[in-house]
Design an enzyme around this catalytic site. Structure first.
Site, short mmCIF file in Angstrom:
data_model
loop_
_atom_site.label_atom_id
_atom_site.label_comp_id
_atom_site.label_asym_id
_atom_site.label_seq_id
_atom_site.Cartn_x
_atom_site.Cartn_y
_atom_site.Cartn_z
N HIS A 155 -18.61 -9.81 -3.14
CA HIS A 155 -18.76 -11.06 -2.40
C HIS A 155 -19.56 -10.85 -1.11
CE1 HIS A 155 -15.94 -13.00 -5.13
NE2 HIS A 155 -15.20 -11.93 -5.02
N SER A 204 -48.19 -6.73 9.62
CA SER A 204 -48.37 -8.10 10.09
C SER A 204 -49.71 -8.23 10.80
CB SER A 204 -47.23 -8.47 11.06
OG SER A 204 -47.56 -9.62 11.80
#
Length: 508
Positions: free
Chosen positions: A165, A286
């Protein structure tokens, strides 16, 4: 009425009054021709060769006629056909090839179509094309699996926290985690092998849908084309589409599983997790942020695996609610999506194997997290069952209270003391525990946690290595099966070329 008639006349003026209409050509015929010439020309020629051989052996074509047709087949310039554009002079690639054979061999080339329809021929072409593409894709699936097995062996003792989970659950090892992915791929391979069996069947001799009154040999066609089995019922041969539905379902399952794996790899590559460092050839920077090291190869893998799933779903959707018979929904318009899905699976497995094979793992960070976390607390509860004879539920309550108290004091699992555990025990059972300091320390040690979980399939390194050794044997079996399937296909193509070449020589 006159306005409607004028509108009709305007369409005819723009589109033409004879086949093929301009827009029909643009939307359907030309794209279908382009797909067919790239993917189906080889299978089409293999079927032509097999049909010629079978018809000659059945004495439906004389040796002399067979020789002339064989020479015509061998003289076709397939590269020129692959480079050609749809002209509209013929309906599709089948008639384009037939026209060129008629030009070379004369009218006798038309007998190549005895007891044959585009229906049974198209299905056989689709199956041959899918067979070749599936073999290629499975080679890459097995290469990825081999790489994962090596990666798992390298990290059989690399301690890490397992998650349920999305929350920290229990200590395990990276090798144990990777073997779960390997076992998923093993199941995929078994599913693919089953799908391959149903795919590699011959439709030839079904003709339009009822076979033929000519004394042809359907089993000889099967043998010549390297198919394993015959689709016996002739209506099933041209109407059944479950062969591709099954293959696409298996492909979809494999792509979904790999996508889930890649999602974990992307999460591990974040600075916050700092677990996985993707190698330089597979990262990009980037344009504005100099510090960025973007693992975009994994992003592309995730998105393109989703595209693979989308292509398979398109196939299944196009089959849904179609008539059970020969219909274009399951043929020319649909098949390219299946080809793309297998092509993507091939490429993405190859890329993922490269990324995994060159990635670096921060073992120290993984261990540090496992040691300081409360992922080991299940073992404390288990130990209390053994040392104090408590029910597991009571032991669970004590362990849970230990975690809450430790967190409130800002300490990690490795800092929990016997005094703290007894304090928790007083609140739950009203008395101190029999467990001693040594057993307490062991129960909160992630290495001990992993070591004692040595049941079949557990994370104990010896058990993981046993699984790796066993899976390598399974891998070898899968590889042997695939190599045999490839060799059978290649041998069938070679045999077709040899026999047709011999027929051409004898016919001169």
């Amino acid at each position: 009425m006159s306005g409607a008639l004028s509108h009709r006349e305007n369409i005819i003026r723009n589109e033409g009054s004879a086949f093929p209409g301009k827009t029909y050509t643009e939307v359907v015929l030309a794209p279908s021709y382009d797909e067919a010439k790239q993917h189906l020309l080889g299978p089409m020629m293999a079927i032509n060769k097999a049909q010629l051989i079978m018809l000659t052996e059945q004495h439906l074509i004389s040796p002399e006629e067979g020789g002339r047709i064989a020479e015509a087949i061998r003289s076709l310039d397939l590269q020129t056909i692959r480079s050609s554009q749809y002209s509209g002079e013929v309906e599709d690639l089948f008639f384009q090839v037939e026209r060129e054979l008629l030009e070379r061999a004369g009218d006798i080339a038309g007998n190549l179509h005895i007891a044959r329809s585009r229906n049974d021929m198209s299905i056989a072409m689709f199956r041959l094309a899918l067979r070749d593409k599936l073999q290629t894709a499975l080679s890459s699936v097995l290469s990825l699996k081999d790489q994962l097995l090596e990666f798992a062996a390298e990290h059989a003792e690399t301690l890490m926290i397992g998650y349920t989970h999305t929350q920290q659950a229990q200590p395990t090892t990276l090798g144990h985690y990777i073997m779960a992915v390997v076992d998923s791929l093993n199941r995929d391979m078994r599913r693919f092998a089953n799908a391959y069996r149903h795919l590699n069947q011959s439709s030839m001799g079904a003709a339009a849908l009822t076979t033929s009154g000519f004394n042809i040999n359907r089993d000889r066609m099967r043998e010549l084309l390297g198919f394993d089995e015959l689709i016996e019922n002739s209506y099933d041969a041209i109407g059944g589409a479950d062969y591709i539905a099954e293959l696409m379902t298996v492909t979809q399952i494999a792509a979904i599983t790999l996508g889930r794996f890649v999602q974990d790899l992307l999460l591990w590559s974040t600075q916050e997790f700092a677990v996985l460092r993707v190698s330089d050839p597979y990262v990009q920077t980037s344009s504005i942020m100099p510090q960025k090291r973007n693992p975009v190869s994994l992003e592309h893998l995730r998105s393109l695996l989703s595209s693979c799933v989308g292509n398979t779903q398109t196939v299944l959707t196009m089959i849904h609610n179609t008539p059970f018979g020969d219909i274009v929904d399951t043929e020319d318009d649909m098949q390219p999506y299946a080809w793309r899905s297998l092509d993507l699976l091939d490429k993405l497995c190859r890329l993922l194997a490269c990324v995994i094979g060159t990635a670096e793992v921060n073992k120290e960070k993984l261990r540090e997290r496992a040691v300081s976390s409360f992922a080991t607390i299940t073992e404390l509860a288990d130990t209390l069952v053994r040392t104090d004879g408590l029910s597991f539920r009571k032991a669970h309550h004590i362990a849970s209270k230990v975690v809450k108290m430790a967190l409130s004091q800002g300490i990690g699992a490795h800092e929990v003391t016997l005094g703290l555990v007894n304090e928790a025990a007083y609140e739950v059972i009203g008395k101190p525990l029999l467990i001693d300091e040594t057993k307490l320390v062991l129960s909160l040690d992630p290495d001990y946690f992993v070591a004692v979980r040595s049941l079949p399939g557990g994370p104990n390194p010896r058990e993981v290595r046993r699984m790796i050794a066993e899976r390598k044997l399974q891998h070898d079996e899968h590889l042997s099966w695939l190599n045999a399937a490839k060799e059978k296909s290649l041998q069938s193509y070679r045999q077709l070329d040899w026999i047709v070449a011999d027929m051409a020589r004898q016919g001169r």
